[in-house]
Design an enzyme around this catalytic site. Sequence first.
Site, mmCIF file in Angstrom:
data_model
loop_
_atom_site.group_PDB
_atom_site.id
_atom_site.type_symbol
_atom_site.label_atom_id
_atom_site.label_comp_id
_atom_site.label_asym_id
_atom_site.label_seq_id
_atom_site.Cartn_x
_atom_site.Cartn_y
_atom_site.Cartn_z
ATOM 1 N N CYS A 188 10.028 -5.386 -50.368
ATOM 2 C CA CYS A 188 10.591 -4.415 -49.424
ATOM 3 C C CYS A 188 9.526 -3.880 -48.469
ATOM 4 O O CYS A 188 9.791 -2.959 -47.699
ATOM 5 C CB CYS A 188 11.331 -3.296 -50.159
ATOM 6 S SG CYS A 188 10.307 -2.193 -51.131
ATOM 7 N N VAL A 209 1.529 0.689 -74.765
ATOM 8 C CA VAL A 209 1.784 0.046 -73.475
ATOM 9 C C VAL A 209 0.918 -1.201 -73.308
ATOM 10 O O VAL A 209 0.955 -1.840 -72.264
ATOM 11 C CB VAL A 209 1.534 1.025 -72.298
ATOM 12 C CG1 VAL A 209 2.481 2.217 -72.380
ATOM 13 C CG2 VAL A 209 0.081 1.495 -72.242
ATOM 14 N N ASP A 210 0.137 -1.562 -74.346
ATOM 15 C CA ASP A 210 -0.883 -2.607 -74.187
ATOM 16 C C ASP A 210 -0.342 -4.035 -74.158
ATOM 17 O O ASP A 210 -1.085 -4.977 -73.865
ATOM 18 C CB ASP A 210 -1.976 -2.472 -75.259
ATOM 19 C CG ASP A 210 -1.438 -2.543 -76.686
ATOM 20 O OD1 ASP A 210 -0.434 -3.244 -76.924
ATOM 21 O OD2 ASP A 210 -2.034 -1.895 -77.578
ATOM 22 N N CYS A 261 4.524 -3.602 -52.239
ATOM 23 C CA CYS A 261 5.646 -4.463 -52.616
ATOM 24 C C CYS A 261 5.819 -5.582 -51.602
ATOM 25 O O CYS A 261 5.996 -5.325 -50.419
ATOM 26 C CB CYS A 261 6.925 -3.637 -52.708
ATOM 27 S SG CYS A 261 8.362 -4.637 -53.133
ATOM 28 N N THR A 303 1.241 5.175 -86.665
ATOM 29 C CA THR A 303 1.689 6.324 -85.871
ATOM 30 C C THR A 303 1.941 7.521 -86.769
ATOM 31 O O THR A 303 2.453 7.378 -87.873
ATOM 32 C CB THR A 303 2.960 5.997 -85.060
ATOM 33 O OG1 THR A 303 3.365 7.168 -84.344
ATOM 34 C CG2 THR A 303 4.102 5.523 -85.934
ATOM 35 N N SER A 304 1.552 8.678 -86.272
ATOM 36 C CA SER A 304 1.823 9.887 -87.040
ATOM 37 C C SER A 304 3.177 10.463 -86.645
ATOM 38 O O SER A 304 3.636 11.445 -87.200
ATOM 39 C CB SER A 304 0.725 10.920 -86.794
ATOM 40 O OG SER A 304 0.602 11.164 -85.409
ATOM 41 N N HIS A 328 7.389 3.479 -73.952
ATOM 42 C CA HIS A 328 6.528 4.133 -72.962
ATOM 43 C C HIS A 328 6.124 3.201 -71.818
ATOM 44 O O HIS A 328 5.226 3.517 -71.043
ATOM 45 C CB HIS A 328 5.282 4.723 -73.635
ATOM 46 C CG HIS A 328 5.608 5.854 -74.564
ATOM 47 N ND1 HIS A 328 4.744 6.305 -75.548
ATOM 48 C CD2 HIS A 328 6.715 6.632 -74.681
ATOM 49 C CE1 HIS A 328 5.311 7.309 -76.209
ATOM 50 N NE2 HIS A 328 6.506 7.515 -75.703
ATOM 51 N N CYS A 366 12.277 -0.565 -54.772
ATOM 52 C CA CYS A 366 13.241 -1.619 -55.115
ATOM 53 C C CYS A 366 12.982 -2.109 -56.541
ATOM 54 O O CYS A 366 12.236 -1.510 -57.298
ATOM 55 C CB CYS A 366 13.187 -2.761 -54.091
ATOM 56 S SG CYS A 366 11.784 -3.883 -54.298
ATOM 57 N N ARG A 392 -8.959 0.459 -66.904
ATOM 58 C CA ARG A 392 -8.325 0.270 -68.214
ATOM 59 C C ARG A 392 -7.974 -1.201 -68.435
ATOM 60 O O ARG A 392 -8.124 -1.725 -69.537
ATOM 61 C CB ARG A 392 -7.058 1.126 -68.311
ATOM 62 C CG ARG A 392 -7.352 2.614 -68.335
ATOM 63 C CD ARG A 392 -6.085 3.435 -68.403
ATOM 64 N NE ARG A 392 -5.383 3.237 -69.673
ATOM 65 C CZ ARG A 392 -4.223 3.836 -69.966
ATOM 66 N NH1 ARG A 392 -3.650 4.642 -69.093
ATOM 67 N NH2 ARG A 392 -3.640 3.638 -71.125
HETATM 68 ZN ZN LIG Z 1 9.986 -2.997 -53.210
#
Ligand SMILES: [Zn+2]
Length: 258
Positions: A153, A102-103, A150, A192-193, A118, A129, A69
Amino acid sequence: MSIDSITDSLLELGPKIVALVGAGISKASGMPTFRGEDGLWNQYHAQDLATPYAFNNNPNLVWEWYRARMRILLEAQPNPAHEALTKLEEAGLLIGVITQNVDGLHEIAKTKKIVEVHGRIRYARCQVCDYIQRWDNKEFAEQKDIIPKCPKCKNNLLRPDVVWFGEPLDQIKWQEAVQWINQANIVLIIGTSGVVHPVASLPWLAKKNDAVLLEFNIEETPLTAISDHSFFGPCETILPEFSDLLIKKYIGGYKNNG
Ligand SMILES: [Zn+2]
């Protein structure tokens, strides 16, 4: 009513605008709909991959999908509808943008006040974390079979910073969205609907507050009935036309009247 008389009546209110945005705004951004673009992924539905269950079960598969994506998203650019919202903000007319997308194209268009209810696909966060990093670059998107971990952590997995199916919205973001709607006297419904809950409740909240609802959609939606006016057409054309006129009149004289 003409766009001329609509903008006049809005300026008399002293516009405090909130934009409520959905997928329709990004259609003109060179971003093809994901399904059909990449044959490999045709056998999957978002509902099968964008879930905590899928991630726990097969994080590599989920990351491969998000990378596919992202490779498409990296080609996308904001369009005149995103830019129109930035101009409204710069003119001092916009409280903020509440987006279901979310783009990340509002951020790239340099809108400052954005609530991405979203989440945001361009960021990855640690499951444990508070570590967060951007990953919207070619190097990351073209990796194969690597599950990012990550660095803070150690060994806990990073995941895309989006809200998956079956997950609640971030309550801090949601409260901010509700607060903005409560401050607004004009709400723009764009691309948007408005049927996905809980975001679908926001136009009704605005209506209850007696805000003016203006719809910018390609065609009639369930929100047309409660909108004070609907502008039908591609939002990258109709939204700039509306906002340019509003800004021009605001700068040209209404500014000190309200
Ligand atoms: Zn972390």
